[in-house]
Design a protein around this motif. Structure first.
Motif, PDB file in Angstrom:
ATOM      1  N   ALA A 681      -9.925  -3.157  -9.367  1.00  0.00           N
ATOM      2  CA  ALA A 681      -8.872  -4.037  -8.847  1.00  0.00           C
ATOM      3  C   ALA A 681      -9.258  -4.590  -7.478  1.00  0.00           C
ATOM      4  O   ALA A 681      -9.076  -5.788  -7.198  1.00  0.00           O
ATOM      5  CB  ALA A 681      -7.556  -3.269  -8.759  1.00  0.00           C
ATOM      6  N   MET A 682      -9.802  -3.722  -6.613  1.00  0.00           N
ATOM      7  CA  MET A 682     -10.238  -4.164  -5.283  1.00  0.00           C
ATOM      8  C   MET A 682     -11.313  -5.236  -5.405  1.00  0.00           C
ATOM      9  O   MET A 682     -11.277  -6.275  -4.706  1.00  0.00           O
ATOM     10  CB  MET A 682     -10.752  -2.957  -4.489  1.00  0.00           C
ATOM     11  CG  MET A 682     -11.348  -3.281  -3.126  1.00  0.00           C
ATOM     12  SD  MET A 682     -13.121  -3.641  -3.205  1.00  0.00           S
ATOM     13  CE  MET A 682     -13.776  -2.106  -3.837  1.00  0.00           C
ATOM     14  N   GLN A 683     -12.291  -5.031  -6.297  1.00  0.00           N
ATOM     15  CA  GLN A 683     -13.397  -5.990  -6.443  1.00  0.00           C
ATOM     16  C   GLN A 683     -12.895  -7.323  -6.992  1.00  0.00           C
ATOM     17  O   GLN A 683     -13.376  -8.392  -6.577  1.00  0.00           O
ATOM     18  CB  GLN A 683     -14.474  -5.386  -7.342  1.00  0.00           C
ATOM     19  CG  GLN A 683     -15.194  -4.204  -6.697  1.00  0.00           C
ATOM     20  CD  GLN A 683     -16.133  -3.478  -7.647  1.00  0.00           C
ATOM     21  OE1 GLN A 683     -16.044  -3.637  -8.871  1.00  0.00           O
ATOM     22  NE2 GLN A 683     -17.011  -2.654  -7.093  1.00  0.00           N
ATOM     23  N   ARG A 684     -11.925  -7.269  -7.911  1.00  0.00           N
ATOM     24  CA  ARG A 684     -11.350  -8.512  -8.452  1.00  0.00           C
ATOM     25  C   ARG A 684     -10.582  -9.268  -7.360  1.00  0.00           C
ATOM     26  O   ARG A 684     -10.616 -10.508  -7.307  1.00  0.00           O
ATOM     27  CB  ARG A 684     -10.419  -8.176  -9.622  1.00  0.00           C
ATOM     28  CG  ARG A 684     -11.131  -7.581 -10.850  1.00  0.00           C
ATOM     29  CD  ARG A 684     -11.625  -8.673 -11.773  1.00  0.00           C
ATOM     30  NE  ARG A 684     -10.525  -9.443 -12.308  1.00  0.00           N
ATOM     31  CZ  ARG A 684      -9.797  -9.106 -13.391  1.00  0.00           C
ATOM     32  NH1 ARG A 684     -10.074  -7.962 -14.035  1.00  0.00           N
ATOM     33  NH2 ARG A 684      -8.829  -9.886 -13.817  1.00  0.00           N
ATOM     34  N   TYR A 692      -9.199 -12.360   1.502  1.00  0.00           N
ATOM     35  CA  TYR A 692      -9.417 -11.128   0.736  1.00  0.00           C
ATOM     36  C   TYR A 692     -10.898 -10.720   0.623  1.00  0.00           C
ATOM     37  O   TYR A 692     -11.203  -9.618   0.200  1.00  0.00           O
ATOM     38  CB  TYR A 692      -8.838 -11.285  -0.676  1.00  0.00           C
ATOM     39  CG  TYR A 692      -7.345 -11.473  -0.680  1.00  0.00           C
ATOM     40  CD1 TYR A 692      -6.509 -10.466  -0.230  1.00  0.00           C
ATOM     41  CD2 TYR A 692      -6.769 -12.664  -1.117  1.00  0.00           C
ATOM     42  CE1 TYR A 692      -5.119 -10.639  -0.218  1.00  0.00           C
ATOM     43  CE2 TYR A 692      -5.394 -12.850  -1.121  1.00  0.00           C
ATOM     44  CZ  TYR A 692      -4.576 -11.826  -0.665  1.00  0.00           C
ATOM     45  OH  TYR A 692      -3.217 -11.990  -0.657  1.00  0.00           O
ATOM     46  N   GLU A 693     -11.806 -11.628   0.981  1.00  0.00           N
ATOM     47  CA  GLU A 693     -13.219 -11.272   0.860  1.00  0.00           C
ATOM     48  C   GLU A 693     -13.586 -10.207   1.897  1.00  0.00           C
ATOM     49  O   GLU A 693     -12.863 -10.013   2.880  1.00  0.00           O
ATOM     50  CB  GLU A 693     -14.098 -12.502   0.996  1.00  0.00           C
ATOM     51  CG  GLU A 693     -14.059 -13.153   2.373  1.00  0.00           C
ATOM     52  CD  GLU A 693     -14.854 -14.445   2.437  1.00  0.00           C
ATOM     53  OE1 GLU A 693     -15.076 -14.911   3.558  1.00  0.00           O
ATOM     54  OE2 GLU A 693     -15.246 -14.974   1.367  1.00  0.00           O
ATOM     55  N   LYS A 694     -14.691  -9.521   1.653  1.00  0.00           N
ATOM     56  CA  LYS A 694     -15.121  -8.443   2.542  1.00  0.00           C
ATOM     57  C   LYS A 694     -15.293  -8.977   3.961  1.00  0.00           C
ATOM     58  O   LYS A 694     -15.982  -9.965   4.192  1.00  0.00           O
ATOM     59  CB  LYS A 694     -16.450  -7.852   2.043  1.00  0.00           C
ATOM     60  CG  LYS A 694     -16.989  -6.692   2.862  1.00  0.00           C
ATOM     61  CD  LYS A 694     -16.127  -5.458   2.732  1.00  0.00           C
ATOM     62  CE  LYS A 694     -16.751  -4.261   3.435  1.00  0.00           C
ATOM     63  NZ  LYS A 694     -15.878  -3.074   3.455  1.00  0.00           N
ATOM     64  N   GLY A 695     -14.644  -8.320   4.926  1.00  0.00           N
ATOM     65  CA  GLY A 695     -14.692  -8.766   6.313  1.00  0.00           C
ATOM     66  C   GLY A 695     -13.598  -9.753   6.657  1.00  0.00           C
ATOM     67  O   GLY A 695     -13.510 -10.211   7.803  1.00  0.00           O
ATOM     68  N   GLY A 696     -12.754 -10.106   5.660  1.00  0.00           N
ATOM     69  CA  GLY A 696     -11.680 -11.060   5.899  1.00  0.00           C
ATOM     70  C   GLY A 696     -10.506 -10.419   6.617  1.00  0.00           C
ATOM     71  O   GLY A 696     -10.526  -9.236   6.986  1.00  0.00           O
ATOM     72  N   ALA A 697      -9.430 -11.211   6.776  1.00  0.00           N
ATOM     73  CA  ALA A 697      -8.268 -10.745   7.546  1.00  0.00           C
ATOM     74  C   ALA A 697      -7.516  -9.639   6.825  1.00  0.00           C
ATOM     75  O   ALA A 697      -6.912  -8.769   7.459  1.00  0.00           O
ATOM     76  CB  ALA A 697      -7.335 -11.925   7.828  1.00  0.00           C
ATOM     77  N   GLN A 718     -18.475   0.668  -1.986  1.00  0.00           N
ATOM     78  CA  GLN A 718     -17.969  -0.147  -3.088  1.00  0.00           C
ATOM     79  C   GLN A 718     -17.167  -1.348  -2.615  1.00  0.00           C
ATOM     80  O   GLN A 718     -16.899  -2.254  -3.413  1.00  0.00           O
ATOM     81  CB  GLN A 718     -17.118   0.724  -4.019  1.00  0.00           C
ATOM     82  CG  GLN A 718     -17.939   1.736  -4.812  1.00  0.00           C
ATOM     83  CD  GLN A 718     -17.074   2.758  -5.537  1.00  0.00           C
ATOM     84  OE1 GLN A 718     -15.908   2.949  -5.177  1.00  0.00           O
ATOM     85  NE2 GLN A 718     -17.646   3.406  -6.541  1.00  0.00           N
ATOM     86  N   GLY A 719     -16.788  -1.359  -1.332  1.00  0.00           N
ATOM     87  CA  GLY A 719     -16.116  -2.541  -0.792  1.00  0.00           C
ATOM     88  C   GLY A 719     -14.812  -2.296  -0.081  1.00  0.00           C
ATOM     89  O   GLY A 719     -14.201  -3.247   0.452  1.00  0.00           O
ATOM     90  N   PHE A 720     -14.321  -1.056  -0.052  1.00  0.00           N
ATOM     91  CA  PHE A 720     -13.085  -0.764   0.682  1.00  0.00           C
ATOM     92  C   PHE A 720     -13.352  -0.810   2.188  1.00  0.00           C
ATOM     93  O   PHE A 720     -14.463  -0.536   2.653  1.00  0.00           O
ATOM     94  CB  PHE A 720     -12.539   0.618   0.296  1.00  0.00           C
ATOM     95  CG  PHE A 720     -11.909   0.663  -1.068  1.00  0.00           C
ATOM     96  CD1 PHE A 720     -10.615   0.201  -1.255  1.00  0.00           C
ATOM     97  CD2 PHE A 720     -12.607   1.161  -2.157  1.00  0.00           C
ATOM     98  CE1 PHE A 720     -10.022   0.238  -2.516  1.00  0.00           C
ATOM     99  CE2 PHE A 720     -12.026   1.202  -3.418  1.00  0.00           C
ATOM    100  CZ  PHE A 720     -10.731   0.742  -3.607  1.00  0.00           C
ATOM    101  N   ASP A 721     -12.297  -1.129   2.943  1.00  0.00           N
ATOM    102  CA  ASP A 721     -12.419  -1.167   4.405  1.00  0.00           C
ATOM    103  C   ASP A 721     -12.192   0.203   5.018  1.00  0.00           C
ATOM    104  O   ASP A 721     -12.740   0.515   6.068  1.00  0.00           O
ATOM    105  CB  ASP A 721     -11.403  -2.162   4.989  1.00  0.00           C
ATOM    106  CG  ASP A 721     -11.742  -3.594   4.615  1.00  0.00           C
ATOM    107  OD1 ASP A 721     -12.818  -4.065   5.025  1.00  0.00           O
ATOM    108  OD2 ASP A 721     -10.942  -4.212   3.899  1.00  0.00           O
ATOM    109  N   GLU A 722     -11.366   1.024   4.384  1.00  0.00           N
ATOM    110  CA  GLU A 722     -11.111   2.368   4.882  1.00  0.00           C
ATOM    111  C   GLU A 722     -10.620   3.235   3.739  1.00  0.00           C
ATOM    112  O   GLU A 722     -10.502   2.780   2.604  1.00  0.00           O
ATOM    113  CB  GLU A 722     -10.085   2.364   6.025  1.00  0.00           C
ATOM    114  CG  GLU A 722     -10.680   2.657   7.408  1.00  0.00           C
ATOM    115  CD  GLU A 722     -11.459   3.942   7.504  1.00  0.00           C
ATOM    116  OE1 GLU A 722     -11.302   4.822   6.627  1.00  0.00           O
ATOM    117  OE2 GLU A 722     -12.231   4.105   8.448  1.00  0.00           O
ATOM    118  N   TYR A 723     -10.325   4.487   4.095  1.00  0.00           N
ATOM    119  CA  TYR A 723     -10.003   5.493   3.088  1.00  0.00           C
ATOM    120  C   TYR A 723      -8.954   6.430   3.659  1.00  0.00           C
ATOM    121  O   TYR A 723      -9.021   6.820   4.818  1.00  0.00           O
ATOM    122  CB  TYR A 723     -11.321   6.199   2.747  1.00  0.00           C
ATOM    123  CG  TYR A 723     -11.256   7.660   2.395  1.00  0.00           C
ATOM    124  CD1 TYR A 723     -11.208   8.080   1.074  1.00  0.00           C
ATOM    125  CD2 TYR A 723     -11.315   8.633   3.385  1.00  0.00           C
ATOM    126  CE1 TYR A 723     -11.191   9.429   0.745  1.00  0.00           C
ATOM    127  CE2 TYR A 723     -11.305   9.981   3.067  1.00  0.00           C
ATOM    128  CZ  TYR A 723     -11.233  10.369   1.749  1.00  0.00           C
ATOM    129  OH  TYR A 723     -11.226  11.692   1.421  1.00  0.00           O
TER     130      TYR A 723
END
Length: 748
Positions: A681-684, A692-697, A718-723
């Protein structure tokens, strides 16, 4: 005829001198026995040369000179031959008495036969004929000759006895044949003349050379049958239990040892002609690597006909001009090794499958247990922040405390499993020691105060402020040791002492501009202590000391074992001293890299935790994605305290649809959901681009109940900003939001 006899004897003398010289200068014949043969052959040469001159010359003076040479050579031949035989048998010392006696007799007889006037001489058509003047001289010479012949025969028969090795017995048989031939010759030119029948034929002189040649060949064969540098290769080649093959440069098989022929079912060398080795044996063409190899080449092949796995050692062969002429191959049967390796590989794969299944099980167990724990801890923490009566607050505190204890048990089991499987790794990063110690003091002050204990913190104010290490494990070491002290202390105090020592820099450290320190930790309590006999069990897994007394104490018996594992992972040690009934002292030390040597600020004595304000958000739009309605309710309740504008989604598909229709500042995405999981879902959503792209707002934070080592790193990659790990708490939530969001949209 006498000139023919003379020529024959001259040729015999030349050959005898040749054999003497060849034996003397051959580097493979350096034994005393070989030297004795050289002297024997030299004596034979003198004997033959002297008698050749006696037949050739008609002048008495030359005749007598040649006779003297011949007689000297004869006696030298006799003595040297017997010395050679004695050396062959191995006789030493006193066993040479026969040689000594014969040498004295020989010198005496030689004197008699060579002294002036001892013989008369008459010129005949067959040359000069001599006769002894004295009958006694004739009898002594004849008797001495017969004695020598008998001694040789006796020695030959002695050599043939069973007590000698086969090669010596063979030499004895050949020597007996030689003696019989020489005795026959002596009958013609020694015994018959003594009886008045002089045929003037040098029979014994000519025949002795034949004997000399037989002895030479016997010695030569004997040496060939002994181990030497020359024949060692042959011995090894024939005795090797491994098949050995030699090929020419065209891969034609030209030589195979016994085991090589047996391995490929060849009966004789003749069958190798036309035998296509590589196709017949390995069903393949010769590897091209063979033609290119300069040193030993190793390869694996399968001999299908024999069902054998072979390890081949191939060495190139070069001629004296350094040209490649072929190669030598030695094969070893590695079938058993191959099968064993295959079994090990299968066992390894099974173990890896089992380990993977174990990891999956732990991940699922962590998720399944932490998901309800997330609700219990989360809602109890929310309830404690509301204005409720003391009785209800007490119930919630009990619920929250029990849930935290259960969570500690779960964490212990997971950590122990990771340490046991060797998968526990350090995740190093820079951390502030001031914040670390404040955190530990805050938590432990609260725990100690609940039991009515005094918590004392004595931390060296000069400890460097910023270190590089695994902050989570350092904190776990401190918390575990302090929790253990609080658990087993009923009254008095628990003291944390932290000191440090800078370590000397190695040349590598200086080159990389790195500094390291050893952090020294002591936890002192006034608890029940540990009996001396139970001290060795303190750090063992699933062990609890003095169980009769401590049966009601909570815990798995894994905490100290896990702590020791963490300390050793950080190149440290952990030990304990204790006096039963008085208390215990745990001492640990481990290495950390120093990033900033600025000392930490002087701290005030730790106090109970002050109520911390939650982060306040300013019109921050938040999407909460989880298939569990209770979790959605919990996240909404937590974020509601922070003032966020919250939208819920119960699946990945719904989250993608909402992101297409709206804009969000933060997305909390549950990792494990049915149909479409959180990662997909995150990748989609990332593929939508824009904010929504990596590094976006828009920042996407993974919510997971998976506490397995490396989960955070995997999710970030995998692309998450945090956990955020479940169960959620306000401290972690505040830290993540303040880290990810711009400062102008939140405040504390």
């Amino acid at each position: 005829m006498r000139y023919i006899y003379s020529m024959i004897l001259f040729i015999c003398s030349i050959l005898a001198f040749y054999l003497s010289t060849r034996m003397f200068y051959n580097k493979n014949y350096k034994k005393p026995m070989h030297r004795a043969f050289s002297v024997t052959a030299f004596g034979s040469g003198l004997w033959s040369l002297g008698y050749a001159g006696m037949l050739y010359f008609d002048e008495v003076k030359k005749f007598m000179t040649c006779r003297a040479f011949g007689m000297f050579g004869l006696f030298l031949f006799i003595i040297a031959a017997q010395v050679m035989i004695q050396l062959l048998v191995g006789y030493k010392g006193k066993k040479y008495y026969i040689i000594y006696t014969e040498s004295v007799l020989a010198a005496f007889v030689l004197f008699l036969v060579l002294k002036r006037g001892s013989v008369t001489h008459v010129l005949t058509p067959n040359g000069i004929v001599t006769a002894f003047v004295s009958q006694w001289t004739s009898l002594i010479y004849t008797g001495f000759t017969i004695l020598i012949a008998l001694v040789f025969v006796a020695m030959s028969i002695h050599l043939m006895t069973k007590k000698h090795r086969k090669s010596v017995r063979a030499f004895g048989r050949n020597l007996l044949v030689v003696e019989i031939i020489i005795v026959f010759g002596m009958m013609i030119d020694t015994v018959l003349p003594a009886l008045g029948m002089n045929l003037n034929i040098p029979a014994s002189t000519m025949i002795q050379f034949i004997g000399l040649e037989i002895v030479y060949r016997t010695l030569h064969m004997s040496e060939r049958n002994k181990i030497s540098i020359r024949n060692l290769t042959g011995y090894i080649y024939d005795s090797m239990k491994s098949p050995i093959f030699v090929f020419d440069q065209y891969h034609h098989l030209i030589i195979a040892n016994k085991f090589g022929k047996e391995a490929i079912s060849l009966q004789s060398d003749g069958e190798m002609e036309g035998f296509d080795f590589w196709k017949e044996v390995f069903q393949s063409e010769p590897p091209k690597a063979i033609d290119q190899c300069k040193t030993t080449l190793e390869m694996e092949q399968y001999y299908e006909k024999g069902g054998i796995y072979c390890h081949l050692y191939i060495d190139p062969l070069f001629d004296e001009y350094k040209d490649y002429v072929g190669y030598l191959m030695m094969a070893s049967d590695t079938t058993a090794y191959y099968k064993h390796t295959k079994e090990l590989e299968e066992a390894k794969n099974e173990a890896m499958k089992a380990n993977k299944a174990k990891s999956v099980f732990l991940a699922n167990m962590s998720h399944e247990i932490r998901t309800p724990m997330n609700s219990i801890l989360g809602f109890s923490e929310l309830g404690l922040q509301d204005n409720i009566d003391e009785k209800a607050k007490g119930y919630l505190e009990d619920i929250h405390g029990s849930a935290e204890n259960l969570l500690g048990v779960i964490n212990d089991i997971l950590d122990f499993s990771k340490i046991e499987s060797g998968k526990m790794e350090l995740v190093n990063s820079a951390y502030d020691t001031t914040e670390l110690f404040k955190d530990v003091e805050r938590v432990m002050s609260m725990h100690a105060s609940k039991k009515g204990l005094k918590f004392v913190s004595e931390i060296n104010p000069n400890i460097p402020r910023v270190l590089n290490g695994d902050r989570v494990k350092v904190r776990a070491v401190l918390i575990n040791l302090l929790n253990n002290a609080v658990k087993y202390t009923k009254e008095g105090s628990v003291t944390l002492k932290v000191d440090y020592e800078m370590l000397s820099q190695t040349e590598e450290d200086i080159a990389k501009k790195k500094r390291y320190m050893e952090m020294k930790v002591q936890v002192v309590d006034t608890g029940i202590g540990i009996r001396k006999e139970e001290l060795p069990k303190v750090f063992e897994s699933f062990q609890r000391v003095d169980q009769a007394t401590n049966r009601n104490t909570e815990g798995t018996g894994l905490g100290l074992s896990i702590t020791k594992g963490f300390v050793e992972l950080m190149q440290g040690t952990l030990e304990v001293d204790s006096v039963y009934g008085e208390g215990s002292v745990f001492r640990g030390s481990f290495v950390q890299e120093v990033l900033d040597e600025t000392p930490i600020a002087q701290k005030e004595e730790a106090s109970q935790k002050a109520k911390k304000q939650n982060i306040q958000l300013k019109n921050v739009r938040i999407l909460s994605v989880d298939d569990n309605k209770v979790n959605l309710k919990l996240v909404r309740a937590f974020l509601g305290k922070c003032g966020g504008i919250i939208t819920d989604a119960s699946s990945g598909e719904e989250a993608i649809r909402l992101c297409k229709e709206n804009t969000f500042d933060v997305i909390f995405m549950d990792q494990m959901m049915p149909e479409m999981d959180g990662v997909e879902a995150m990748q989609r959503i990332r593929e939508l681009g824009g904010i929504y792209e990596k590094g976006g707002a828009c920042k996407i934070i993974a919510l997971t109940a998976n506490a397995i080592e490396g989960t955070r790193e995997e999710l970030m990659s995998q692309g998450f900003d945090e956990y955020l790990a479940k169960p959620m708490n306000f401290d972690a939530l505040n830290e993540r939001l303040s880290k990810l969001l711009p400062e102008d949209i939140w405040e504390m």
